[in-house]
Motif scaffolding. Structure first.
Motif, mmCIF file in Angstrom:
data_model
loop_
_atom_site.group_PDB
_atom_site.id
_atom_site.type_symbol
_atom_site.label_atom_id
_atom_site.label_comp_id
_atom_site.label_asym_id
_atom_site.label_seq_id
_atom_site.Cartn_x
_atom_site.Cartn_y
_atom_site.Cartn_z
ATOM 1 N N ALA A 43 0.893 -1.217 0.069
ATOM 2 C CA ALA A 43 0.179 -0.021 -0.061
ATOM 3 C C ALA A 43 0.914 1.052 0.131
ATOM 4 O O ALA A 43 0.667 2.257 -0.704
ATOM 5 N N LEU A 45 4.482 1.704 -0.720
ATOM 6 C CA LEU A 45 5.413 1.984 -1.728
ATOM 7 C C LEU A 45 5.045 2.817 -2.888
ATOM 8 O O LEU A 45 5.427 3.564 -3.440
ATOM 9 N N PRO A 46 3.697 2.137 -3.505
ATOM 10 C CA PRO A 46 3.507 3.044 -4.888
ATOM 11 C C PRO A 46 3.216 4.467 -4.345
ATOM 12 O O PRO A 46 3.366 5.261 -5.398
ATOM 13 N N LYS A 47 2.777 4.870 -3.197
ATOM 14 C CA LYS A 47 2.462 6.056 -2.924
ATOM 15 C C LYS A 47 3.872 7.254 -3.163
ATOM 16 O O LYS A 47 3.605 8.256 -3.371
ATOM 17 N N ILE A 48 4.991 6.448 -2.878
ATOM 18 C CA ILE A 48 6.044 7.227 -3.145
ATOM 19 C C ILE A 48 6.807 6.940 -4.692
ATOM 20 O O ILE A 48 7.991 7.034 -4.860
ATOM 21 N N GLY A 49 6.150 6.255 -5.518
ATOM 22 C CA GLY A 49 6.810 5.916 -6.550
ATOM 23 C C GLY A 49 7.724 4.688 -6.482
ATOM 24 O O GLY A 49 8.326 4.288 -7.295
ATOM 25 N N GLY A 50 7.703 3.821 -5.141
ATOM 26 C CA GLY A 50 8.336 2.670 -5.300
ATOM 27 C C GLY A 50 7.810 1.507 -5.749
ATOM 28 O O GLY A 50 6.615 1.558 -6.179
ATOM 29 N N ILE B 265 0.932 2.581 -9.401
ATOM 30 C CA ILE B 265 1.543 3.936 -8.587
ATOM 31 C C ILE B 265 0.616 5.004 -8.874
ATOM 32 O O ILE B 265 0.261 5.867 -7.805
ATOM 33 N N ALA B 268 -2.439 4.915 -6.478
ATOM 34 C CA ALA B 268 -2.233 5.153 -5.077
ATOM 35 C C ALA B 268 -1.875 6.394 -4.983
ATOM 36 O O ALA B 268 -1.604 7.047 -3.848
ATOM 37 N N GLY B 269 -1.878 7.322 -5.971
ATOM 38 C CA GLY B 269 -1.611 8.728 -5.834
ATOM 39 C C GLY B 269 -0.069 9.031 -5.825
ATOM 40 O O GLY B 269 0.440 10.288 -5.494
ATOM 41 N N GLY B 270 0.832 8.032 -6.165
ATOM 42 C CA GLY B 270 2.336 8.423 -6.155
ATOM 43 C C GLY B 270 2.889 9.101 -7.231
ATOM 44 O O GLY B 270 2.177 9.083 -8.137
ATOM 45 N N ALA B 271 4.074 9.532 -6.878
ATOM 46 C CA ALA B 271 4.960 10.301 -7.995
ATOM 47 C C ALA B 271 5.308 9.378 -9.031
ATOM 48 O O ALA B 271 5.694 8.254 -8.827
ATOM 49 N N ARG B 273 7.837 8.068 -11.742
ATOM 50 C CA ARG B 273 9.437 8.133 -11.639
ATOM 51 C C ARG B 273 9.782 8.539 -12.941
ATOM 52 O O ARG B 273 9.416 8.191 -14.019
#
Lengths: 378, 273
Positions: A43, A45-50, B265, B268-271, B273
């Motif tokens: 849940a 990791l994808p939030k930070i682009g991981g 990603i 999930a609202g992630g940045a 890459r």
């Protein structure tokens, strides 16, 4: 404004500790009692682009972990006993190829499937001797939720500093209990980055010891390109069978950890100043030991605890110093059949008796058992 | 002008370890021609292998090269690709490495449809360890561990890949050298997991046990059994008995793993890459 506080489980704390340390890659395979780490990171990791990937099996997860780490990621996997056994060949690969990564292993009973998923502390030998061949080993054994968080961060730091896989191994009790945790502010705990190469690409060698025992590691897909193998290798990364090179390289890989024990070995001394009986404990067992020491003191028994936080390298020097100072006995309560007991006997050179309390029935060692053992000491 | 293979060869790393008559060198040359056709950037290309004769190939190529443990190439490569989707990732290896000890990673890489190309040199034998039977050794053939003939049935690697979900599957042979690079070019260009099986020969540990008198005889066999998929369409089942189809056997457009993860990603609202 005060610090952020939460009520977390050990496994959840490990996942958040990994994120604090800069973890941006997770590869794993489901296994109780460690799965919460994967669930949280799937849940978060994808939030930070991981990146999070659930692989087809345990060794596949270890392989993807090493691949991700070589591509420059800070990588974590989580598992438990049977999974640790299955990962072993590639833990050795990580050691010889010197790829930083963190393996979080929750100790449940064994061997084999054992008694899922009662608590245990019987993977500590597997952490050092599970993979074949001589290799460095760093293994951290936290005893609380807060410490699981902090030791996971330290594991990432040590893996980058010494360019080697590092294990964090709570027992199942620590992994599943819930406690109050106080999160550090960003920047409060130092995060050690990977040592990057400074030479021009054409001069780069992935195992260049002119930079010391821990050579800088470039990332795949950067301006540096290089070869990595699980064979014994030369400084340029290519295989060799030249005796002198193999000997020197193997010794260096072990030396980078064994030569830095003072930096890596962490422990807690509890009421040891005048202690005549020293309980050597770790993980959840140390919580029973602390209670037992307190009770003993009330009864006039001069007891103390040496709490192991870094299991590998084992705190041999500190325990020998205690033995030499003079103690009546060491007591090693542990949820296995004497793994720590043997190590303490070995490093204290027979200067004091070492009494064991061993439990492998899936039940924790309670303070009463330890107190009873103290009373056996003459 | 002759093709300059040295462009992608690491200086000082030849000669290779392969025996005279082995087809791995032909495959490596085909791979290099394909890399050149596509203009692959060395720094942005990872060549990943497991263990075995074929798995020594990455050491000769001047890219990011990863010689992993037995059977684990696909799983290591999955980690590299997921961490750096912008890289071109090529896997190389043999039949035992890829479909026995590495079988699980192989089928799951196919299933994920992760954008990598797997070149499998299928010589029906464990060559490096001295000729034990592999999952592709034909029934009743001889190996050092099947002295009375192989009792096992064998895998059809291409069918295995298609069944497991690979979206590009091709087959060539070491005899048809000029086709190898063309298949690899198409495989790398395909967005998804692509498998290129090259039928290859091990004269040293397979040929001599199975009554092949020479490398030329083994090469001639590859020539004789291979039938291009187009030609096969006009042939009867009787005519196709004992033949092996070559060329692009399967191609399908399906969502690719790293692209799908990018959507995770985003959800999930992630940045990015």
């Amino acid at each position: 404004m005060g610090k952020k506080v939460a009520f977390l489980q050990g496994n959840e704390a490990a996942a958040h500790g990994a994120l604090y340390a800069g973890c941006n890659f997770f590869a794993g395979y489901p296994i109780t009692p460690s799965t919460e780490v994967a669930e949280v990171l799937s849940a978060e990791l994808p939030k930070i682009g991981g990146k999070f990937i659930q692989m087809e099996d345990e060794i596949g997860a270890m392989a993807a972990l090493l691949g991700g780490a070589l591509a420059g990621s800070k990588a974590l996997t989580s598992t438990s006993g049977p999974g640790l056994s299955l990962k072993q060949e590639l833990i050795g690969y990580g050691c010889i190829a010197e790829i930083p990564c963190v393996i979080y292993n929750v100790m449940r009973g064994g061997p084999s499937t054992g008694m899922p998923t009662g608590p245990s502390q019987s993977d500590v030998m597997c952490a050092k001797w599970g993979t074949h061949g001589d290799h460095p080993a760093i293994c951290l054994v936290p005893a609380s939720v807060q410490e699981t968080y902090e030791e996971t961060i330290r594991a990432f730091n040590l893996s980058e500093k010494y360019r080697t896989p590092v294990m964090v191994m709570p027992d199942e009790i620590v992994a599943h209990m819930r406690e109050r945790i106080v999160f550090p502010e960003p920047g409060e705990i130092e995060i050690i980055p990977r040592k990057a190469p400074t030479v021009p690409p054409e001069q780069y060698k992935p195992y260049d010891t002119s930079f010391g025992d821990v050579p800088p590691l470039a990332a795949f897909g950067s301006e540096y390109r290089f070869h990595v193998t699980g064979l014994n290798k030369m400084q340029d990364g290519f295989p060799t069978t030249k005796a002198s090179v193999v000997q020197e390289e193997e010794e260096r890989q072990v030396r980078k950890v064994e030569g830095n024990v003072d930096d890596i070995v962490k422990f807690e001394e509890y009421l040891l100043d005048d202690a005549e009986i020293v309980v050597v404990a770790f993980g959840s067992t140390s919580r029973s030991a602390r209670y037992a020491v307190n009770e003993a003191r009330k009864e006039g028994i001069k007891a103390g605890m040496f709490r192991i936080i870094t299991y590998w390298p084992f705190p041999e020097k500190q325990l020998l110093a205690l033995a030499k100072r003079g103690v009546k006995a060491f007591i090693t309560p542990e949820m296995n059949l004497g793994m720590t007991h043997g190590l303490v006997k070995g490093c204290t050179e027979g200067k004091a008796p070492v009494l064991g309390i061993f439990r492998v029935d899936g039940e924790p060692i309670n303070p009463g058992q330890i107190l009873d053992k103290m009373k056996e000491v003459k | 002008m002759a093709f300059d293979y040295e462009k992608y060869i690491r200086p000082g790393k030849l000669p290779h370890i392969w025996c005279p008559g082995c087809g791995h060198g032909i495959v490596m040359k085909g791979m290099i021609r394909a890399m050149d056709t596509l203009g692959l950037e060395k720094n942005n290309t990872a060549i990943v292998s497991g263990i075995g004769c074929a798995s020594r190939l990455p050491g000769y190529i001047d890219c990011c090269t990863l010689h992993t443990a037995h059977g684990r190439a696909a799983a290591f490569a999955t980690g590299v690709k997921l961490a750096k989707p912008e890289m071109t990732v090529i896997l190389v290896g043999g039949d035992g490495d890829g479909t026995a000890i590495g079988g699980n990673h192989f089928i799951h890489a196919c299933r994920r449809n992760i954008d990598m190309t797997y070149i499998i040199m299928n010589n029906y034998i464990y060559g490096m360890t001295g000729g034990q039977f592999s999952p592709t050794t034909p029934h009743m053939h001889k190996a050092s561990t099947t002295p009375y003939g192989n009792p096992d049935p064998s895998f059809d690697i291409a069918k295995l890949a298609i069944g497991a979900g690979a979206t590009f599957v091709a087959r060539g042979t070491a005899f048809h050298a000029n086709q190898i690079d063309k298949l690899i070019v198409e495989a790398i260009q395909h967005k998804g997991f692509s498998v290129v099986e090259i039928l290859d020969d091990c004269p040293t540990t397979y040929g001599r046990r199975n009554k092949f008198k020479s490398v030329i005889e083994m090469m001639n066999r590859l020539k004789e059994v291979a039938v291009p998929v187009k030609a096969a369409e006009k042939m009867t089942p009787e005519q196709l008995a004992g033949k092996v189809l070559t060329g692009i056997l399967y191609k399908e457009d399906k969502p690719e793993y790293c692209s799908e993860y990018q959507k995770v990603i985003e959800r999930a609202g992630g940045a990015a890459r």
